[in-house]
Enzyme design. Structure first.
Site, PDB file in Angstrom:
ATOM      1  N   GLY A  14      15.974 -12.222   8.698  1.00  0.00           N
ATOM      2  CA  GLY A  14      16.788 -11.915   7.526  1.00  0.00           C
ATOM      3  C   GLY A  14      17.595 -10.636   7.596  1.00  0.00           C
ATOM      4  O   GLY A  14      17.916 -10.054   6.554  1.00  0.00           O
ATOM      5  N   ASN A  16      20.771 -10.390   8.498  1.00  0.00           N
ATOM      6  CA  ASN A  16      22.065 -10.674   7.859  1.00  0.00           C
ATOM      7  C   ASN A  16      21.920 -10.754   6.346  1.00  0.00           C
ATOM      8  O   ASN A  16      22.810 -10.329   5.605  1.00  0.00           O
ATOM      9  CB  ASN A  16      22.667 -11.965   8.425  1.00  0.00           C
ATOM     10  CG  ASN A  16      23.378 -11.727   9.733  1.00  0.00           C
ATOM     11  OD1 ASN A  16      24.421 -11.083   9.767  1.00  0.00           O
ATOM     12  ND2 ASN A  16      22.789 -12.211  10.826  1.00  0.00           N
ATOM     13  N   ARG A  67      14.487 -35.400   5.612  1.00  0.00           N
ATOM     14  CA  ARG A  67      15.554 -34.423   5.377  1.00  0.00           C
ATOM     15  C   ARG A  67      16.167 -34.577   3.982  1.00  0.00           C
ATOM     16  O   ARG A  67      16.458 -33.607   3.300  1.00  0.00           O
ATOM     17  CB  ARG A  67      16.625 -34.570   6.457  1.00  0.00           C
ATOM     18  CG  ARG A  67      17.676 -33.501   6.372  1.00  0.00           C
ATOM     19  CD  ARG A  67      18.440 -33.374   7.647  1.00  0.00           C
ATOM     20  NE  ARG A  67      19.289 -34.523   7.914  1.00  0.00           N
ATOM     21  CZ  ARG A  67      20.287 -34.519   8.782  1.00  0.00           C
ATOM     22  NH1 ARG A  67      20.561 -33.433   9.460  1.00  0.00           N
ATOM     23  NH2 ARG A  67      21.008 -35.588   8.971  1.00  0.00           N
ATOM     24  N   ARG A  93      18.029 -24.983  10.122  1.00  0.00           N
ATOM     25  CA  ARG A  93      17.941 -26.433   9.951  1.00  0.00           C
ATOM     26  C   ARG A  93      19.341 -27.002   9.745  1.00  0.00           C
ATOM     27  O   ARG A  93      20.177 -26.364   9.098  1.00  0.00           O
ATOM     28  CB  ARG A  93      17.064 -26.795   8.748  1.00  0.00           C
ATOM     29  CG  ARG A  93      15.609 -26.486   8.972  1.00  0.00           C
ATOM     30  CD  ARG A  93      14.725 -27.244   8.027  1.00  0.00           C
ATOM     31  NE  ARG A  93      14.602 -28.647   8.361  1.00  0.00           N
ATOM     32  CZ  ARG A  93      13.884 -29.127   9.365  1.00  0.00           C
ATOM     33  NH1 ARG A  93      13.241 -28.321  10.158  1.00  0.00           N
ATOM     34  NH2 ARG A  93      13.805 -30.422   9.581  1.00  0.00           N
ATOM     35  N   ASN A 109      28.351 -20.020   7.134  1.00  0.00           N
ATOM     36  CA  ASN A 109      27.315 -19.809   8.148  1.00  0.00           C
ATOM     37  C   ASN A 109      27.760 -18.694   9.081  1.00  0.00           C
ATOM     38  O   ASN A 109      28.962 -18.485   9.281  1.00  0.00           O
ATOM     39  CB  ASN A 109      27.109 -21.089   8.973  1.00  0.00           C
ATOM     40  CG  ASN A 109      26.027 -20.930  10.016  1.00  0.00           C
ATOM     41  OD1 ASN A 109      24.955 -20.378   9.735  1.00  0.00           O
ATOM     42  ND2 ASN A 109      26.282 -21.369  11.234  1.00  0.00           N
ATOM     43  N   HIS A 111      27.282 -17.422  13.055  1.00  0.00           N
ATOM     44  CA  HIS A 111      26.834 -17.923  14.368  1.00  0.00           C
ATOM     45  C   HIS A 111      27.020 -16.815  15.402  1.00  0.00           C
ATOM     46  O   HIS A 111      28.071 -16.165  15.431  1.00  0.00           O
ATOM     47  CB  HIS A 111      27.645 -19.163  14.758  1.00  0.00           C
ATOM     48  CG  HIS A 111      27.191 -19.752  16.051  1.00  0.00           C
ATOM     49  ND1 HIS A 111      26.004 -20.449  16.168  1.00  0.00           N
ATOM     50  CD2 HIS A 111      27.729 -19.717  17.299  1.00  0.00           C
ATOM     51  CE1 HIS A 111      25.845 -20.834  17.422  1.00  0.00           C
ATOM     52  NE2 HIS A 111      26.884 -20.397  18.127  1.00  0.00           N
ATOM     53  N   ASP A 147      27.895 -26.197  14.068  1.00  0.00           N
ATOM     54  CA  ASP A 147      28.627 -25.018  14.554  1.00  0.00           C
ATOM     55  C   ASP A 147      30.123 -25.271  14.696  1.00  0.00           C
ATOM     56  O   ASP A 147      30.788 -24.726  15.571  1.00  0.00           O
ATOM     57  CB  ASP A 147      28.021 -24.487  15.862  1.00  0.00           C
ATOM     58  CG  ASP A 147      26.598 -24.002  15.654  1.00  0.00           C
ATOM     59  OD1 ASP A 147      26.275 -23.569  14.539  1.00  0.00           O
ATOM     60  OD2 ASP A 147      25.804 -24.045  16.613  1.00  0.00           O
TER      61      ASP A 147
HETATM   62  C1  GAR Z   1      21.561 -14.288  13.745  1.00  0.00           C
HETATM   63  O1  GAR Z   1      21.921 -13.771  14.995  1.00  0.00           O
HETATM   64  C2  GAR Z   1      22.411 -15.483  13.392  1.00  0.00           C
HETATM   65  O2  GAR Z   1      23.728 -15.365  13.849  1.00  0.00           O
HETATM   66  C3  GAR Z   1      21.683 -16.577  14.127  1.00  0.00           C
HETATM   67  O3  GAR Z   1      20.333 -16.305  13.933  1.00  0.00           O
HETATM   68  C4  GAR Z   1      20.157 -14.899  13.787  1.00  0.00           C
HETATM   69  C5  GAR Z   1      19.389 -14.644  12.507  1.00  0.00           C
HETATM   70  O4  GAR Z   1      19.065 -13.295  12.404  1.00  0.00           O
HETATM   71  N1  GAR Z   1      22.040 -17.859  13.610  1.00  0.00           N
HETATM   72  C6  GAR Z   1      22.101 -18.955  14.350  1.00  0.00           C
HETATM   73  O5  GAR Z   1      21.826 -18.977  15.529  1.00  0.00           O
HETATM   74  C7  GAR Z   1      22.524 -20.197  13.605  1.00  0.00           C
HETATM   75  N2  GAR Z   1      22.779 -21.262  14.501  1.00  0.00           N
HETATM   76  P1  GAR Z   1      18.686 -12.682  10.985  1.00  0.00           P
HETATM   77  O6  GAR Z   1      17.599 -13.579  10.407  1.00  0.00           O
HETATM   78  O7  GAR Z   1      18.165 -11.314  11.294  1.00  0.00           O
HETATM   79  O8  GAR Z   1      19.935 -12.670  10.150  1.00  0.00           O
END
Ligand code: GAR
Length: 214
Positions: A14, A16, A67, A93, A109, A111, A147
């Site tokens: 978490g 972000n 789902r 997910r 989102n 990425h 994505d």
């Molecule tokens: C982040 O790097 C995000 O970009 C990636 O997971 C991480 C989560 O970190 N997301 C993906 O790969 C989605 N396909 P966080 O929980 O510290 O934000």
């Protein structure tokens, strides 16, 4: 200014989420975080959001038959909190076309790669293996294809000779924390519009071309 009621969906750490919550503390930020939800009840970010006084919800995907049932439960919670925008922040997910259809142009989102390169997992490892010189991160609207979807913001990071997946990933993550609040600000303030696969509007050029020095 009416602040858009925004939910953050997480599956783990978490960081972000933290960046979005911090940005939304500013009274003039056009989005208000009204809910943090996780498909994993033990997600560390969920506990932090709760400690910060935010409404939280755990929607454990494992207890649902499939789902569709999971997504309908999540949708009801989002509607209960009168959510207008949803930010996926390390939410691991995939959503069905039905759920994505409920949130067209309102579901973001982040990425950890410069899409359309490196969709999927292990992006930093794959970028290093390919020897690319520039890597980065992307905030995009979610569409049914994984994505893919109109890009709101990207940040580029140079790949160094000394990089490991961890060091490269850490520099990319710092940029994620910078661009995600900016992207949410643009979307929540209606500064951008979606035309086909492009997001047009008040995106500052520096945001789209940022090359973060090491
Ligand atoms: C982040 O790097 C995000 O970009 C990636 O997971 C991480 C989560 O970190 N997301 C993906 O790969 C989605 N396909 P966080 O929980 O510290 O934000």
């Amino acid at each position: 200014m009416r602040r858009r009621r925004t939910a953050i969906l997480i599956s783990g750490r978490g960081s972000n989420m933290d960046a979005l919550i911090a940005a939304a503390r500013a009274p003039d930020f056009p989005a208000e975080i009204v809910l943090v939800a996780s498909n994993r009840p033990d997600a560390p970010g969920l506990a932090r959001a709760k400690a910060a006084g935010l409404a939280v919800a755990a929607v454990d995907h494992k207890i649902y038959a499939g789902r569709e049932e999971f997504e309908r439960a999540l949708q009801i919670i989002l509607e209960t909190h009168r959510v207008e925008l949803v930010c996926l922040a390390g939410f691991m997910r995939l959503f069905s076309p039905w759920f994505i259809g409920q949130w067209r142009d309102r579901l973001l989102n982040i990425h950890p790669a410069l899409l359309p390169s490196y969709r999927g997992l292990h992006t930093h490892e794959r970028a290093l293996a390919d020897g690319v010189k520039i890597h980065g991160c992307t905030v995009h609207f979610v569409v049914p294809e994984m994505d893919e979807g109109p890009i709101v913001a990207q940040a580029a990071v140079p790949v160094l000779d000394t990089d490991t997946a961890e060091t490269l990933g850490a520099r990319v993550l710092a940029q994620e924390h910078a661009i995600y609040p900016n992207a949410l600000r643009l979307v929540a303030s209606d500064a951008v519009r979606v035309e086909g696969n492009r997001v047009l509007g008040a995106l500052p050029a520096s945001n789209a071309t940022l090359l973060a020095p090491p």
